[in-house]
Design a protein around this motif. Structure first.
Motif, mmCIF file in Angstrom:
data_model
loop_
_atom_site.group_PDB
_atom_site.id
_atom_site.type_symbol
_atom_site.label_atom_id
_atom_site.label_comp_id
_atom_site.label_asym_id
_atom_site.label_seq_id
_atom_site.Cartn_x
_atom_site.Cartn_y
_atom_site.Cartn_z
ATOM 1 N N ARG A 195 0.841 -1.195 0.000
ATOM 2 C CA ARG A 195 0.000 0.000 0.000
ATOM 3 C C ARG A 195 0.877 1.246 0.000
ATOM 4 O O ARG A 195 1.874 1.311 0.710
ATOM 5 N N LEU A 196 0.476 2.251 -0.791
ATOM 6 C CA LEU A 196 1.228 3.497 -0.856
ATOM 7 C C LEU A 196 0.684 4.498 0.154
ATOM 8 O O LEU A 196 -0.523 4.554 0.394
ATOM 9 N N PRO A 197 1.569 5.289 0.745
ATOM 10 C CA PRO A 197 1.107 6.376 1.616
ATOM 11 C C PRO A 197 0.344 7.406 0.787
ATOM 12 O O PRO A 197 0.298 7.344 -0.437
ATOM 13 N N SER A 198 -0.225 8.384 1.477
ATOM 14 C CA SER A 198 -0.991 9.407 0.759
ATOM 15 C C SER A 198 -0.070 10.201 -0.171
ATOM 16 O O SER A 198 1.116 10.412 0.110
ATOM 17 N N LEU A 199 -0.643 10.630 -1.308
ATOM 18 C CA LEU A 199 0.140 11.394 -2.279
ATOM 19 C C LEU A 199 0.596 12.720 -1.684
ATOM 20 O O LEU A 199 1.710 13.179 -1.946
ATOM 21 N N LEU A 200 -0.247 13.342 -0.836
ATOM 22 C CA LEU A 200 0.139 14.607 -0.214
ATOM 23 C C LEU A 200 1.352 14.408 0.682
ATOM 24 O O LEU A 200 2.287 15.223 0.679
ATOM 25 N N ALA A 201 1.357 13.325 1.441
ATOM 26 C CA ALA A 201 2.498 13.069 2.324
ATOM 27 C C ALA A 201 3.765 12.867 1.515
ATOM 28 O O ALA A 201 4.841 13.372 1.877
ATOM 29 N N LEU A 202 3.660 12.135 0.403
ATOM 30 C CA LEU A 202 4.833 11.905 -0.442
ATOM 31 C C LEU A 202 5.301 13.205 -1.099
ATOM 32 O O LEU A 202 6.508 13.429 -1.248
ATOM 33 N N ARG A 203 4.354 14.062 -1.498
ATOM 34 C CA ARG A 203 4.746 15.350 -2.087
ATOM 35 C C ARG A 203 5.472 16.213 -1.063
ATOM 36 O O ARG A 203 6.472 16.860 -1.378
ATOM 37 N N ALA B 196 9.487 17.335 -1.488
ATOM 38 C CA ALA B 196 9.921 18.732 -1.487
ATOM 39 C C ALA B 196 10.874 19.005 -0.328
ATOM 40 O O ALA B 196 11.910 19.675 -0.494
ATOM 41 N N ALA B 197 10.556 18.485 0.850
ATOM 42 C CA ALA B 197 11.419 18.696 2.009
ATOM 43 C C ALA B 197 12.766 18.019 1.831
ATOM 44 O O ALA B 197 13.814 18.555 2.209
ATOM 45 N N ALA B 198 12.771 16.836 1.221
ATOM 46 C CA ALA B 198 14.030 16.125 0.991
ATOM 47 C C ALA B 198 14.878 16.853 -0.041
ATOM 48 O O ALA B 198 16.109 16.949 0.098
ATOM 49 N N ARG B 199 14.249 17.359 -1.069
ATOM 50 C CA ARG B 199 14.993 18.036 -2.142
ATOM 51 C C ARG B 199 15.549 19.367 -1.654
ATOM 52 O O ARG B 199 16.680 19.750 -1.993
ATOM 53 N N ALA C 114 2.705 16.159 7.871
ATOM 54 C CA ALA C 114 2.618 15.156 6.806
ATOM 55 C C ALA C 114 3.834 14.239 6.837
ATOM 56 O O ALA C 114 3.721 13.018 6.687
ATOM 57 N N VAL C 115 5.018 14.812 7.033
ATOM 58 C CA VAL C 115 6.235 14.001 7.083
ATOM 59 C C VAL C 115 6.233 13.123 8.329
ATOM 60 O O VAL C 115 6.621 11.945 8.288
ATOM 61 N N ARG C 116 5.774 13.663 9.467
ATOM 62 C CA ARG C 116 5.728 12.881 10.702
ATOM 63 C C ARG C 116 4.772 11.698 10.550
ATOM 64 O O ARG C 116 5.084 10.571 10.979
ATOM 65 N N LEU C 117 3.621 11.921 9.932
ATOM 66 C CA LEU C 117 2.669 10.829 9.709
ATOM 67 C C LEU C 117 3.248 9.778 8.775
ATOM 68 O O LEU C 117 3.012 8.577 8.941
ATOM 69 N N ASP D 298 5.608 7.705 10.755
ATOM 70 C CA ASP D 298 4.865 6.785 11.630
ATOM 71 C C ASP D 298 4.312 5.610 10.840
ATOM 72 O O ASP D 298 4.346 4.461 11.315
ATOM 73 N N GLU D 299 3.822 5.896 9.619
ATOM 74 C CA GLU D 299 3.245 4.819 8.812
ATOM 75 C C GLU D 299 4.305 3.833 8.362
ATOM 76 O O GLU D 299 4.082 2.620 8.332
ATOM 77 N N LEU D 300 5.494 4.343 7.995
ATOM 78 C CA LEU D 300 6.565 3.465 7.531
ATOM 79 C C LEU D 300 7.329 2.824 8.682
ATOM 80 O O LEU D 300 8.019 1.814 8.484
ATOM 81 N N GLY D 301 7.278 3.456 9.845
ATOM 82 C CA GLY D 301 7.977 2.914 11.002
ATOM 83 C C GLY D 301 9.459 3.203 11.001
ATOM 84 O O GLY D 301 10.226 2.505 11.694
ATOM 85 N N VAL D 302 9.885 4.212 10.243
ATOM 86 C CA VAL D 302 11.304 4.588 10.200
ATOM 87 C C VAL D 302 11.415 6.103 10.232
ATOM 88 O O VAL D 302 10.491 6.823 9.838
ATOM 89 N N ALA D 303 12.559 6.597 10.717
ATOM 90 C CA ALA D 303 12.826 8.034 10.687
ATOM 91 C C ALA D 303 13.387 8.406 9.320
ATOM 92 O O ALA D 303 14.329 7.771 8.835
ATOM 93 N N LEU D 304 12.800 9.404 8.699
ATOM 94 C CA LEU D 304 13.246 9.838 7.371
ATOM 95 C C LEU D 304 14.174 11.042 7.450
ATOM 96 O O LEU D 304 14.977 11.267 6.545
#
Length: 307
Positions: free
Chosen positions: A17-25, A29-32, A53-56, A59-65
């Motif tokens: 399952r993919l996370p929400s598109l907003l969270a990925l966007r 942007a934050a990573a770039r 959005a990044v915190r959620l 939490d969903e992936l279970g890893v710190a990004l």
């Protein structure tokens, strides 16, 4: 017996399952940009919305990004892995969307080829009226004369019937060609005068010629029932140069009425001898008959209206 949550080997199945598109966007942007505030500005969101959005997502992936150090953030190894994948995915989507938009614009754009002098002196000055009436119809006007092929990306063509086109082409008549000698008003009394038996072109009046219409004077003389002037004159590479030379006062040119009508209206040129039909006409050519109510048919109606 294994449940659906297990693979054939007995291990847990991968959750695809993919996370929400907003969270990925927000994450992309934050990573770039390596900055939540700049990412928020780019996405037209608040700093808090991006951070949540990044915190959620974490939490969903279970890893710190991200590793947060005061006001700055740095990607973790997991974050770098996800950033490469998400960035590549968004690039593919942007490319596909761009291509679809371009193809959509291309599908709505019609390419109309028109003889250069007619395009410059008659069609373009009137084109704003067509655009105002049909704002949704995107037309690309290109200059071209003589033979052509619809296989070259041309949808419609405006041509004078001074050459043979394929029998498969559909031709809609626009107007007949009417021609006559034209010159500047201050030269008319010298070069173009009216006599008791009609108009005459005095001997010695400089006649302007062009290589693209070398028989213009002969065609006019034949249609008007007059002799061909033998006066010397300049020869220009293109027909519109000869007309511009007449405007400049260099001599007398054969001017088709549609090409000089604006100059006549403004008083830049005069035609004391009038105009005669030379036996040719202009047509709108298409690869097949125009469908009533189609954009091409609308163009035909407008062209006949302004003719």
């Amino acid at each position: 017996m294994f449940s659906d949550s297990h693979s054939e080997s007995g291990s847990l199945a991968v959750d695809r399952r993919l996370p929400s598109l907003l969270a990925l966007r927000c994450f992309e942007a934050a990573a770039r940009l390596e900055n939540f505030s700049r990412a928020a500005d780019e996405l037209h969101l608040t700093h808090g919305a991006v951070s949540r959005a990044v915190r959620l997502l974490e939490d969903e992936l279970g890893v710190a990004l991200f590793e947060r150090r005061g006001r700055r953030v740095f990607l973790t190894e997991a974050g770098r892995t996800l950033a490469r994948a998400v960035s590549g995915g968004f690039d593919l989507m942007r490319q596909a969307v761009g291509e679809l938009r371009a193809s959509g614009r291309q599908a709505r754009r019609w390419v109309v080829s028109c003889e250069p002098t007619l395009l410059m002196r008659w069609l373009i000055p009137r084109w704003p009226d067509f655009q105002a009436r049909h704002p949704a119809m995107e037309v690309h006007l290109v200059a071209g004369g003589g033979p052509f092929s619809f296989a070259d990306g041309i949808d419609l063509a405006i041509r004078r019937d001074d050459f043979l086109w394929p029998g498969s082409y559909h031709a809609e008549p626009l107007f007949v060609e009417r021609v006559g000698p034209v010159c500047r008003p201050d030269k008319a009394a010298i070069w173009l005068r009216l006599e008791h038996d009609g108009a005459a072109l005095p001997a010695g009046a400089p006649c302007l010629h062009s290589r693209t219409r070398p028989s213009a004077w002969q065609d006019w003389a034949l249609a008007a029932g007059r002799g061909v002037p033998e006066a010397p004159g300049q020869i220009f590479d293109h027909f519109y140069f000869s007309l511009q030379a007449a405007v400049a006062g260099l001599g007398v040119a054969i001017g088709p009425w549609h090409l000089v009508r604006d100059d006549l209206d403004s008083g830049v040129l005069v035609a004391p001898l009038g105009f005669v039909e030379d036996g040719s006409r202009y047509c709108l050519l298409s690869p097949q008959p125009l469908l009533p109510g189609s954009p091409q048919a609308d163009l035909l109606v407008w062209l006949r209206e302004i003719a």
